[in-house]
Design an enzyme around this catalytic site. Structure first.
Site, PDB file in Angstrom:
ATOM      1  CG  HIS A 255      -2.070  -0.936   1.010  1.00  8.78           C
ATOM      2  ND1 HIS A 255      -2.337  -1.997   1.829  1.00  8.78           N
ATOM      3  CD2 HIS A 255      -2.970  -0.988   0.018  1.00  8.78           C
ATOM      4  CE1 HIS A 255      -3.372  -2.650   1.366  1.00  8.78           C
ATOM      5  NE2 HIS A 255      -3.784  -2.063   0.268  1.00  8.78           N
TER       6      HIS A 255
ATOM      7  CD  GLU B  52      -9.103  -9.920  -7.990  1.00  7.61           C
ATOM      8  OE1 GLU B  52      -8.434  -9.012  -7.489  1.00  7.61           O
ATOM      9  OE2 GLU B  52     -10.254 -10.208  -7.610  1.00  7.61           O
TER      10      GLU B  52
ATOM     11  CG  ASP C  11      -5.643 -10.037  -4.961  1.00  6.95           C
ATOM     12  OD1 ASP C  11      -4.904 -10.189  -3.965  1.00  6.95           O
ATOM     13  OD2 ASP C  11      -6.608  -9.271  -4.985  1.00  6.95           O
TER      14      ASP C  11
ATOM     15  CB  CYS D 270      -7.869  -3.473 -13.497  1.00  4.19           C
ATOM     16  SG  CYS D 270      -8.421  -4.901 -12.564  1.00  4.19           S
TER      17      CYS D 270
HETATM   18  C1  PEP Z   1      -5.765  -6.800  -8.210  1.00  2.00           C
HETATM   19  O1  PEP Z   1      -5.803  -7.709  -7.393  1.00  2.00           O
HETATM   20  O2  PEP Z   1      -4.923  -6.723  -9.129  1.00  2.00           O
HETATM   21  C2  PEP Z   1      -6.746  -5.713  -8.145  1.00  2.00           C
HETATM   22  C3  PEP Z   1      -6.842  -4.799  -9.066  1.00  2.00           C
HETATM   23  O3  PEP Z   1      -7.512  -5.673  -7.024  1.00  2.00           O
HETATM   24  P1  PEP Z   1      -7.014  -5.056  -5.602  1.00  2.00           P
HETATM   25  O4  PEP Z   1      -5.642  -4.492  -5.778  1.00  2.00           O
HETATM   26  O5  PEP Z   1      -8.034  -4.043  -5.238  1.00  2.00           O
HETATM   27  O6  PEP Z   1      -7.047  -6.272  -4.741  1.00  2.00           O
HETATM   28 MG    MG Z   2      -7.552  -7.895  -6.107  1.00  2.00          MG
END
Ligand code: PEP
Ligand code: MG
Length: 961
Positions: free
Chosen positions: A587, A823, A847, A894
């Protein structure tokens, strides 16, 4: 102070579960005009943060600091539930005390209750109490422990006469919370009782907050009633609390040991004589608690039962606490300690049983007190013990040698940009010091001087901080440093002969632990601030200063940076961030990217040994670090930075143009959003749509699950701003590491492998249903794409899809596509099956990488290796794209990988149709796509698939692009 009385109690109530009980309590508070209806959400949120179960069948539900504005007036309302209410964790509540408090009044009540609850178990008595008066009597009448510690002893006080001395005793009692309004008058109304040997006793019952005994002696002998006055006991009496101590005092006086008091020179001898402090020769043992949820009800029960099996006193206290600690035989007292995993506990036992009791207690605590426990890491994260040793300036972590001048270190690219500047290394400092001081006056003077100097240092920081929020923190620190109560308490420790360092940090740690033990988020934050100023002053006393910030913008070097650290950085001063540990999807890295601060993470421990001000050169795009670069390297970097600024400027100029490769393949570039308020800005930054709306942020902004109408406002805002561009919405993705305060979930061993994403939504279909209704209702003919997170089984997709299709019958949506996030590796492997049914896939590489490589994305040391360009992950992407295209479906990416300019050629070459990235990266990603030749990228991607590691793929990209 909150008072308990019979009129506040509703007897014989029933509630099927905790939520129903909370609702009834909130209704009562509302009906009695204490709170507004919104307070219920605060009570629910508070329970989600941590249960308010207090022990012995009592819970004290109350709101969060956020809902204090819902309180009309302070008060409490009680409900007796004779059948009990399950409060979670196997705890049954027979009496719930709902508190409406605007400030921290409830903490006083909590303190009073934990003290009021006797050694035995009250829960049955609370359950069976026939009427409200009996209940109050139970709560009030329970034996309370007599306050008696070094803060209640004042020796050699300057006093003109008996009254003057009595006032000083009263002041000590009041300070310890023993005397409330009317206490002093009550105490002084009765004449003092002579005890012989110049000792006198004053006692009062009026206005007693909690029972306590103070003892004061005058500097020069006084007279009262023509008799000598050499010492005065002031007793705030309540119930039976003082019986034992008074009996002991009488015994001592009968034995002719009155002079031990009248001629006492140390508070310790007074306390030992009265049994207020543990004799120094009682054996003790320090043990670190390893239970995952700390000393909660179950392990505390096992511990109290074990202690009860010994015929003698076994006590436990937090290190640094000068008092007697609490009896280990008392369940409620153990719970009130609030000890957490990693907390060190000091067990002390009477000499006659210590030989058996301490080893048995140690074995039981180490074995988990009836629970399975994970061994603690080598260095427990308990507060550092106070070590009696010489001053040592060594860093707590002893890293390997610093990298040499000219060294080039390949680490992980976390936030793009080139930063050049001196290093400011922040590592925790180890500060050792002697416990005993060099004389009271000298230690007092040293401490006073250190405090003055630290206040002045902080003033300089206040004046320099441009961010109001940072300034406020420093101003609070200054106020804490000036707190007279803190000074007095430290003074008591100095009086006992401690060194300035030991007195200061001992008091800071004890206060911080007391605040934390109250399980209040606000107080816990204050505890962190307290420790912060504690370390500053201690460092100053020892001449171990926190590094001085360089004048020019610097590169902050840390072991690991917490998201809150990044968020509070002064961007004008921090040119770049370098960490020893961490990975690109942590993060803190995501926040650094959002703030536009170049960052390189996971560079290894050696960077912590860099000398202050060592010139550093960071390349946040390539993930490289240069130590003390030569003039030529700096010059090259400056040119690169210049070139990259120009590239950014060119890209910005064309940000609104589509991203089409040289040979004509269009790749859609969309924005990842958390807050719908940013939609318009994303379009302005070149977004061709929103490729991922993380709706959990919409949910987190509300104190309870937002209803359909409030969600519609959010989704409409995004669709309006997009003005016909597609909106890809991910349904609520909470659980695991992303908890929702009002959606309490049982703790899990492996939250990433637990109840999260679609798994959770399907367990609470009403929440998903409301969200889908809100989405469909707000679409109004505009292109809406809905995807479900964490799908790993075809049945999950089908259940979610069926719900969506059923609702679509009710709320028609003209332009709707339904898809899933890929994911979980099983979804990628099953893509040929899923592609027959979905309208699209969006690959969540954050993920997908963590699950494919089995590396926790937040792991402090391993996450640096969790690189989405690993060929194993690329193969999963390839399978997904091939399956989708075979059925005429589109695929987006994404995860953070989509915005990594090294990854763009590979992803485009694999045939990905859409890249969804942070709004800040859109222009550059589009520019990158425009530089590519699709046919060449395809060949290139095939080559990458056959490589052996992410590093090899990155090297290949470097070579070709
Ligand atoms: C991911 O896992 O790549 C994703 C976009 O979801 P998050 O980062 O919100 O878990
Ligand atoms: Mg994710």
């Amino acid at each position: 102070m909150l008072e308990l009385n019979a009129a506040q109690i509703q007897m014989q109530q029933r509630a099927p579960d905790k939520q129903a009980a909370l609702r009834s309590l909130a209704d009562t508070l509302v009906a009695d005009g204490l709170v507004m209806p919104g307070y219920l959400a605060g009570m629910q949120a508070r329970e989600a943060q941590g249960s308010t179960y207090l022990g012995q069948g009592i819970a004290i539900p109350h709101g969060t600091p956020d809902t204090r504005d819902q309180v009309i007036s302070t008060g409490v309302r009680l409900m007796q539930f004779p059948s009990g209410v399950d409060w979670g964790n196997g705890q049954r509540v027979y009496l719930a005390i709902a508190i409406a408090a605007r400030s921290d009044e409830h903490l006083q009540l909590l303190q009073m209750l934990t003290r009021a609850l006797g050694e035995g178990d009250l829960s049955e008595a609370l359950r069976d109490a026939p009427d409200a008066e009996a209940l109050v009597a139970l709560l009030r009448g329970a034996p309370q422990e007599l306050a008696l510690d070094s803060q209640l002893v004042g020796l050699g006080l300057v006093a003109e006469d008996a009254d003057d001395l009595a006032w000083q005793g009263i002041r000590l009692l009041k300070k310890a919370g023993c005397g409330g309004p009317g206490f002093a008058a009550g105490l002084l109304r009765e004449p003092p009782l002579p005890l012989g040997d110049g000792l006198w006793l004053l006692h009062g019952e009026e206005g007693v907050g909690r029972p306590g005994l103070a003892f004061v002696t005058p500097e020069t002998p006084l007279q009262h009633d023509a008799q000598p006055l050499a010492g005065l006991f002031c007793l705030a009496s309540r119930g039976e609390a003082q019986r034992q101590t008074l009996e002991r005092l009488c015994d001592l006086l009968i034995e002719g040991r009155g002079r031990e008091f009248s001629q006492a020179t140390s508070s310790r001898s007074v306390l030992e004589a009265l049994g207020g402090e543990l004799p120094v020769d009682w054996p003790s043992r320090r043990i670190v608690l390893a239970n995952a949820h700390g000393l909660h009800a179950r392990p505390a029960k096992v511990l109290s039962e074990l202690a009860q099996s010994f015929d003698g006193d076994v006590r436990v206290r937090l290190p640094g606490d000068p008092g007697r600690g609490v009896s280990a035989k008392s369940l409620s007292r153990l719970l009130a300690l609030g000890a957490r995993r990693g907390q060190e506990l000091e067990f002390i036992a009477e000499p006659s049983i210590a030989g058996d009791a301490l080893p048995a207690v140690e074995a039981a605590v180490r074995a988990g007190l009836g629970e399975e426990v994970e061994p603690l890491p080598e260095t427990p994260f308990a507060p550092p013990p106070i070590i009696e040793a010489r001053v040592s300036l060594a860093a707590e972590v002893s890293p390997p040698l610093a990298p040499a001048a000219g060294a080039r270190i390949q680490a992980v690219a976390a936030a793009p940009g080139i930063a050049i500047g001196p290093a400011l290394v922040r590592v925790p400092l180890k500060m050792d010091f002697p416990q005993r001081g060099q004389g009271l006056a000298a230690e007092r003077q040293r401490l006073a001087q250190a405090l003055d100097e630290v206040v002045a240092q902080i003033q300089a920081l206040v004046e320099r901080s441009s961010e109001a929020s940072i300034r406020e923190i420093f101003i609070t620190h200054q106020a804490m440093l000036r707190d007279p109560a803190l000074h007095e308490d430290v003074g008591v420790r100095l009086d006992e002969g401690l060194s300035a360092e030991a007195a200061w940090i001992g008091e800071i740690e004890a206060t911080a632990q007391r605040q934390e033990a109250l399980h209040d988020a606000l107080l816990a934050e204050r505890a962190a601030d307290l420790r912060d100023i504690g370390r500053r002053v201690l460092g100053h006393l020892l001449g171990v200063e926190a590094p001085v910030e360089p004048e020019q913008p610097y590169i902050l070097v840390m072991d690991e940076v917490a998201p809150s650290d990044v968020a509070s950085l002064d961007r004008d001063r921090v040119a770049g961030i370098l960490t020893a540990r961490g990975g690109a999807t942590a993060h803190s890295a995501i926040i650094a990217r959002a703030l536009g601060i170049p960052a390189v993470v996971g560079a290894g421990e050696a960077v912590l040994a860099l000398a202050p001000n060592t010139p550093l050169l960071l390349d946040g795009e390539r993930g490289t670090l240069r130590v003390a670069p030569d003039a030529q390297a700096v010059e090259i970097a400056r040119r690169q930075r210049e070139a990259s600024l120009q590239r950014q400027a060119r890209a910005d100029a064309e940000r609104l143009q589509p991203a089409v490769t040289l040979d004509g393949r269009a790749v859609e570039v969309a924005a990842n959003l958390g807050d719908t308020a940013d939609s318009a800005a994303a379009v302005e930054q070149g977004a061709e749509g929103v490729g991922l709306l993380r709706t959990e942020l919409v949910f987190m902004q509300h104190a309870s699950a937002p209803d359909q109408a409030s969600q519609e406002i959010e989704y409409r805002r995004a669709l309006d701003a997009l003005d016909g561009r597609p909106l890809v919405v991910r349904t609520l993705d909470v659980g695991g590491d992303k908890p929702l305060p009002y959606w309490p979930l049982p703790a899990e061993e492996n939250p990433f492998l637990g109840l999260r994403g679609i798994r959770l939504s399907l367990q609470r279909p009403e929440v998903l249903e409301t969200q889908l209704r809100a989405l469909f209702a707000s679409a109004e003919g505009r292109p809406l794409r809905v995807m479900f997170p964490m799908v790993g089984f075809v049945e999950e997709w089908r259940a979610a899809r069926d719900m969506a299709l059923r609702l679509r019958e009710e709320i028609p949506v003209a332009d709707l596509q339904l898809g899933i996030m890929v994911e979980v590796p099983s979804a990628a492997l099953l893509a040929p099956v899923l592609a027959r049914e979905v309208d699209f896939f969006s690959i969540g590489t954050n993920d997908l990488t963590q699950y494919a490589l089995a590396i926790d994305r937040g792991h402090p040391t391993l996450s640096a290796q969790a690189d989405g360009l690993h060929p194993a992950v690329l193969r999963l992407i390839q399978m997904t794209v091939e399956a989708a295209h075979a059925h005429g479906k589109w695929v987006g990416v994404c995860g953070e990988l989509a915005g990594d300019t090294h990854a763009v050629p590979v992803l485009v070459g694999l045939g990905v149709d859409e890249l969804s990235v942070s709004a800040r990266s859109i222009a550059l990603v589009k520019a990158r796509v425009r530089e590519l030749d699709f046919a060449r990228s395809q060949l290139f991607a095939q080559q990458a698939l056959n490589l052996e590691s992410a590093a090899a793929v990155r090297a290949l990209v470097e070579e070709h692009f």
